[in-house]
Design an enzyme around this catalytic site. Structure first.
Site, short mmCIF file in Angstrom:
data_model
loop_
_atom_site.label_atom_id
_atom_site.label_comp_id
_atom_site.label_asym_id
_atom_site.label_seq_id
_atom_site.Cartn_x
_atom_site.Cartn_y
_atom_site.Cartn_z
N GLU A 113 -1.27 -1.20 -4.79
CA GLU A 113 -2.53 -0.26 -5.32
C GLU A 113 -2.27 0.44 -6.40
O GLU A 113 -1.02 1.13 -6.29
CB GLU A 113 -3.08 0.33 -3.90
CG GLU A 113 -4.38 0.91 -4.26
CD GLU A 113 -4.86 1.54 -2.92
OE1 GLU A 113 -5.92 2.19 -3.13
OE2 GLU A 113 -4.39 1.37 -1.88
N ASP A 166 -2.58 1.05 7.51
CA ASP A 166 -1.66 0.84 6.05
C ASP A 166 -1.29 -0.73 6.14
O ASP A 166 -1.26 -1.27 4.95
CB ASP A 166 -0.60 1.75 6.33
CG ASP A 166 -0.72 3.05 6.33
OD1 ASP A 166 -1.32 3.55 5.22
OD2 ASP A 166 -0.61 4.01 7.06
N ASP A 190 0.95 -1.06 -0.02
CA ASP A 190 -0.05 0.17 -0.20
C ASP A 190 0.98 1.13 -0.04
O ASP A 190 1.25 1.66 1.13
CB ASP A 190 -0.96 -0.09 1.25
CG ASP A 190 -1.83 1.21 1.07
OD1 ASP A 190 -2.16 1.81 0.27
OD2 ASP A 190 -1.97 1.62 2.44
#
Length: 178
Positions: free
Chosen positions: A72, A144, A8
């Site tokens: 992502e 996160d 992420d």
């Protein structure tokens, strides 16, 4: 057995999550955050943040030896400058993966949430809850890290689907060649 590293990306905090997939069983191997920002504006150098992300992801790859890497995609919000920095952070992580020969898969936030929670409109707390539940974690992972684990889970699900589809296409093509 397949080990998947999910990332992420963030220019200040980059979450990571590592899972192991054996058949239909998915196990937790590790998660956490790469902190690339010291919090002191006078000492902040963006190029050093990118180097920290690159080095951190490289170290994770050495530590866990993943076969697959998922990250992502950039979400274009209201702040174009923030999106550019996020893109650079993604780039540092992707270069670390490709330098180690890992294939890179990218997923939108909506795809990740849909895969893990069942709705693309899920909020962070729902993602955290489902990641904790799916991986049978004793405590709620940090936001996160939970997002990174969700990315790895999304890739595990997508990878299976793509492999099945490829197998079906292969059978169809072989059937036509006979």
């Amino acid at each position: 057995m397949t080990i998947i590293l999910g990332i992420d990306p963030g220019s200040r905090i980059t979450g990571y999550g590592v899972i192991k997939k054996e058949g239909r069983k998915i196990s937790y191997l590790g998660s956490g955050c790469i902190k690339a920002y010291a919090g002191n504006k006078e000492e902040d150098d963006f190029s050093l943040r990118l180097q920290t992300i690159f080095a951190g992801v490289s170290e994770l790859i050495l530590q866990f030896s993943p076969e697959l890497f998922a990250i992502e995609q950039v979400f274009m919000g209201v702040n174009p400058g923030g999106a550019l920095k996020l893109g650079q952070a993604r780039g540092a992580a992707i270069v670390a993966a490709t330098n180690k020969g890992l294939p890179v898969a990218e997923y939108s936030a909506r795809q990740i949430k849909q895969s893990v929670v069942g709705t693309g409109a899920a909020d962070k707390s729902q993602v955290q809850h489902m990641v904790k539940s799916i991986l049978k974690l004793p405590a709620m992972p940090q936001a996160d890290a939970a997002d990174a684990l969700a990315i790895a889970l999304c890739h595990a699900h997508s990878h299976d689907t793509l492999a099945k589809m490829a197998g079906q296409v292969s059978k169809i093509v072989r059937g036509r060649l006979r």
